[in-house]
Design a protein around this motif. Structure first.
Motif, PDB file in Angstrom:
ATOM      1  N   ARG A  46     -12.674 -26.265  26.361  1.00 46.31           N
ATOM      2  CA  ARG A  46     -13.587 -26.318  27.500  1.00 46.31           C
ATOM      3  C   ARG A  46     -12.792 -26.275  28.804  1.00 46.31           C
ATOM      4  NH1 ARG A  46     -17.758 -31.379  28.772  1.00 46.31           N
ATOM      5  NH2 ARG A  46     -17.908 -31.021  31.008  1.00 46.31           N
ATOM      6  N   GLY A  47     -13.313 -25.502  29.772  1.00 49.01           N
ATOM      7  CA  GLY A  47     -12.670 -25.417  31.072  1.00 49.01           C
ATOM      8  C   GLY A  47     -11.667 -24.287  31.205  1.00 49.01           C
ATOM      9  N   TYR A 101     -14.418  -6.967  37.322  1.00 50.00           N
ATOM     10  CA  TYR A 101     -15.505  -7.906  37.025  1.00 50.00           C
ATOM     11  C   TYR A 101     -16.146  -8.386  38.326  1.00 50.00           C
ATOM     12  CZ  TYR A 101     -13.574  -8.467  32.277  1.00 50.00           C
ATOM     13  OH  TYR A 101     -13.130  -8.265  30.995  1.00 50.00           O
ATOM     14  N   LEU A 102     -17.465  -8.556  38.304  1.00 49.64           N
ATOM     15  CA  LEU A 102     -18.185  -9.102  39.454  1.00 49.64           C
ATOM     16  C   LEU A 102     -18.275 -10.626  39.394  1.00 49.64           C
ATOM     17  CD1 LEU A 102     -21.114  -6.528  39.776  1.00 49.64           C
ATOM     18  CD2 LEU A 102     -18.958  -6.619  41.060  1.00 49.64           C
ATOM     19  N   ALA A 103     -17.800 -11.209  38.298  1.00 50.45           N
ATOM     20  CA  ALA A 103     -17.820 -12.668  38.154  1.00 50.45           C
ATOM     21  C   ALA A 103     -16.678 -13.081  37.234  1.00 50.45           C
ATOM     22  CB  ALA A 103     -19.160 -13.134  37.577  1.00 50.45           C
ATOM     23  N   SER A 104     -16.281 -14.343  37.351  1.00 49.58           N
ATOM     24  CA  SER A 104     -15.312 -14.926  36.429  1.00 49.58           C
ATOM     25  C   SER A 104     -16.050 -15.468  35.209  1.00 49.58           C
ATOM     26  CB  SER A 104     -14.543 -16.064  37.104  1.00 49.58           C
ATOM     27  OG  SER A 104     -13.930 -15.628  38.296  1.00 49.58           O
ATOM     28  N   ALA A 105     -15.313 -15.728  34.143  1.00 47.53           N
ATOM     29  CA  ALA A 105     -15.887 -16.353  32.952  1.00 47.53           C
ATOM     30  C   ALA A 105     -15.114 -17.625  32.642  1.00 47.53           C
ATOM     31  CB  ALA A 105     -15.854 -15.410  31.758  1.00 47.53           C
ATOM     32  N   SER A 106     -15.836 -18.729  32.541  1.00 48.46           N
ATOM     33  CA  SER A 106     -15.217 -20.023  32.264  1.00 48.46           C
ATOM     34  C   SER A 106     -15.910 -20.666  31.067  1.00 48.46           C
ATOM     35  CB  SER A 106     -15.346 -20.930  33.495  1.00 48.46           C
ATOM     36  OG  SER A 106     -14.783 -22.195  33.251  1.00 48.46           O
ATOM     37  N   THR A 107     -15.145 -21.247  30.170  1.00 45.71           N
ATOM     38  CA  THR A 107     -15.729 -21.869  28.983  1.00 45.71           C
ATOM     39  C   THR A 107     -16.383 -23.202  29.350  1.00 45.71           C
ATOM     40  OG1 THR A 107     -13.633 -22.943  28.400  1.00 45.71           O
ATOM     41  CG2 THR A 107     -14.038 -20.762  27.478  1.00 45.71           C
ATOM     42  N   LEU A 108     -17.631 -23.367  28.943  1.00 45.28           N
ATOM     43  CA  LEU A 108     -18.369 -24.610  29.216  1.00 45.28           C
ATOM     44  C   LEU A 108     -18.268 -25.591  28.062  1.00 45.28           C
ATOM     45  CD1 LEU A 108     -21.569 -23.006  30.797  1.00 45.28           C
ATOM     46  CD2 LEU A 108     -19.531 -23.895  31.962  1.00 45.28           C
ATOM     47  N   THR A 109     -17.839 -25.091  26.912  1.00 47.41           N
ATOM     48  CA  THR A 109     -17.557 -25.904  25.729  1.00 47.41           C
ATOM     49  C   THR A 109     -16.304 -25.317  25.091  1.00 47.41           C
ATOM     50  OG1 THR A 109     -18.798 -24.488  24.199  1.00 47.41           O
ATOM     51  CG2 THR A 109     -20.049 -26.212  25.335  1.00 47.41           C
ATOM     52  N   GLU A 110     -15.854 -25.912  24.021  1.00 48.24           N
ATOM     53  CA  GLU A 110     -14.831 -25.234  23.214  1.00 48.24           C
ATOM     54  C   GLU A 110     -15.464 -23.973  22.637  1.00 48.24           C
ATOM     55  OE1 GLU A 110     -13.130 -26.295  18.990  1.00 48.24           O
ATOM     56  OE2 GLU A 110     -12.035 -27.471  20.495  1.00 48.24           O
ATOM     57  N   VAL A 111     -14.736 -22.864  22.653  1.00 45.90           N
ATOM     58  CA  VAL A 111     -15.315 -21.605  22.193  1.00 45.90           C
ATOM     59  C   VAL A 111     -14.364 -20.879  21.246  1.00 45.90           C
ATOM     60  CG1 VAL A 111     -16.539 -21.324  24.392  1.00 45.90           C
ATOM     61  CG2 VAL A 111     -14.388 -20.109  24.027  1.00 45.90           C
ATOM     62  N   ARG A 112     -14.966 -19.993  20.456  1.00 49.00           N
ATOM     63  CA  ARG A 112     -14.219 -19.002  19.688  1.00 49.00           C
ATOM     64  C   ARG A 112     -14.754 -17.652  20.105  1.00 49.00           C
ATOM     65  NH1 ARG A 112     -14.927 -19.388  13.487  1.00 49.00           N
ATOM     66  NH2 ARG A 112     -14.471 -21.541  14.019  1.00 49.00           N
ATOM     67  N   VAL A 113     -13.868 -16.741  20.472  1.00 46.95           N
ATOM     68  CA  VAL A 113     -14.297 -15.461  21.028  1.00 46.95           C
ATOM     69  C   VAL A 113     -13.538 -14.315  20.381  1.00 46.95           C
ATOM     70  CG1 VAL A 113     -12.667 -15.627  22.955  1.00 46.95           C
ATOM     71  CG2 VAL A 113     -14.670 -14.165  23.176  1.00 46.95           C
ATOM     72  N   LEU A 114     -14.260 -13.243  20.080  1.00 47.79           N
ATOM     73  CA  LEU A 114     -13.642 -12.028  19.561  1.00 47.79           C
ATOM     74  C   LEU A 114     -13.243 -11.145  20.736  1.00 47.79           C
ATOM     75  CD1 LEU A 114     -13.011 -10.240  17.019  1.00 47.79           C
ATOM     76  CD2 LEU A 114     -15.243  -9.165  17.433  1.00 47.79           C
ATOM     77  N   PRO A 173     -25.119 -28.250  25.029  1.00 44.76           N
ATOM     78  CA  PRO A 173     -23.722 -28.701  25.032  1.00 44.76           C
ATOM     79  C   PRO A 173     -23.015 -28.513  26.364  1.00 44.76           C
ATOM     80  CG  PRO A 173     -23.891 -26.556  23.993  1.00 44.76           C
ATOM     81  CD  PRO A 173     -25.307 -26.993  24.301  1.00 44.76           C
ATOM     82  N   GLU A 174     -23.613 -27.720  27.244  1.00 45.03           N
ATOM     83  CA  GLU A 174     -22.975 -27.439  28.526  1.00 45.03           C
ATOM     84  C   GLU A 174     -23.132 -28.631  29.481  1.00 45.03           C
ATOM     85  OE1 GLU A 174     -24.940 -23.826  26.724  1.00 45.03           O
ATOM     86  OE2 GLU A 174     -25.682 -25.758  27.463  1.00 45.03           O
ATOM     87  N   PRO A 175     -22.232 -28.770  30.452  1.00 43.73           N
ATOM     88  CA  PRO A 175     -22.403 -29.809  31.481  1.00 43.73           C
ATOM     89  C   PRO A 175     -23.733 -29.604  32.211  1.00 43.73           C
ATOM     90  CG  PRO A 175     -20.207 -28.839  31.612  1.00 43.73           C
ATOM     91  CD  PRO A 175     -20.980 -27.997  30.653  1.00 43.73           C
ATOM     92  N   ARG A 176     -24.395 -30.700  32.550  1.00 37.21           N
ATOM     93  CA  ARG A 176     -25.682 -30.592  33.264  1.00 37.21           C
ATOM     94  C   ARG A 176     -25.512 -29.883  34.606  1.00 37.21           C
ATOM     95  NH1 ARG A 176     -29.573 -34.258  31.044  1.00 37.21           N
ATOM     96  NH2 ARG A 176     -29.352 -33.903  28.804  1.00 37.21           N
TER      97      ARG A 176
END
Length: 227
Positions: free
Chosen positions: A39-40, A95-108, A176-179
């Motif tokens: 996360r983060g 990219y027009l935006a950044s991507a940040s993980t809000l939880t632990e993730v697995r990504v292909l 699961p994401e922060p409020r």
């Protein structure tokens, strides 16, 4: 580094791979790899040129847009099975935006040239890409309507309802994401989100339990919030 074949069951749940088909999916998987991120973590930055197309296997990712003054907000939250951000990869633009993980993730991680070549040469990948872009267009229009026409409580009700299958009618919505991230996505402050959720619970529409929200009647929640 995890083997992509270990994630086949997760991939089959993806609308993109389901539409592309097994042979087309195998073509994309061969040069791809998976990453496990905490996360983060920042997956990519706004204005960066894309090297990969990302398919989220588990967890949640927020798209974060930042203006010239440095102010930022979350414009969308993606969950497992979602592919992002195809337009930048297809057009080879930043990219027009950044991507940040809000939880632990697995990504292909699908190499951008592999995806572009596949979309140009394989009918299954081209069809899956067309449907992906169409879904995201509808998502964008729906979000604009949300922010311009719908009240805060209606936006929250619709967000919760989307996390429960329509055919079930009731169920638990995992949050699961922060409020603060959910509030930003819905165009409100965290305090407004908390007040709205508490009001819904007081009315007997939902029950709050940590990161889970129990929805007793999905249709009643949506109808009540239209009044």
């Amino acid at each position: 580094m995890p083997d992509p074949s270990a994630n086949l069951e997760l991939l089959r749940r993806s609308a993109f791979f389901a539409t592309a088909g097994e042979a087309a999916g195998a073509r994309l998987l061969r040069p791809s790899f998976t990453q496990q991120l905490p996360r983060g973590a920042v997956m990519f930055e706004q204005n960066e040129k894309p090297d990969f197309l990302h398919l989220l296997l588990s967890g949640s990712v927020g798209l974060v847009a930042r203006d010239e003054t440095g102010a930022e907000t979350i414009v969308e939250i993606f969950g497992a099975g979602e592919v992002f951000l195809a337009p930048a990869v297809i057009l080879e633009l930043p990219y027009l935006a950044s991507a940040s993980t809000l939880t632990e993730v697995r990504v292909l991680m699908i190499p951008a040239p592999t995806f572009r070549d596949g979309a140009a040469a394989d009918a299954g990948i081209a069809r899956a890409t067309t449907e992906l872009l169409a879904r995201h267009w509808r998502l964008m229009v729906d979000q604009v309507v949300d922010l311009k026409l719908r009240s805060a409580d209606r936006r929250v009700a619709r967000f919760l309802a989307r996390r429960v299958p329509e055919e079930q009618g009731a169920g638990s919505a995992e949050l699961p994401e922060p409020r603060s991230a959910i509030a930003a996505r819905l165009g409100m402050t965290p305090e407004t989100l908390s007040r709205t959720l508490n009001a819904m619970e007081s009315e007997g529409l939902i029950r709050l339990s940590g990161k889970r929200v129990d929805i007793f009647d999905r249709e009643k929640l949506l109808v009540r919030r239209r009044q």
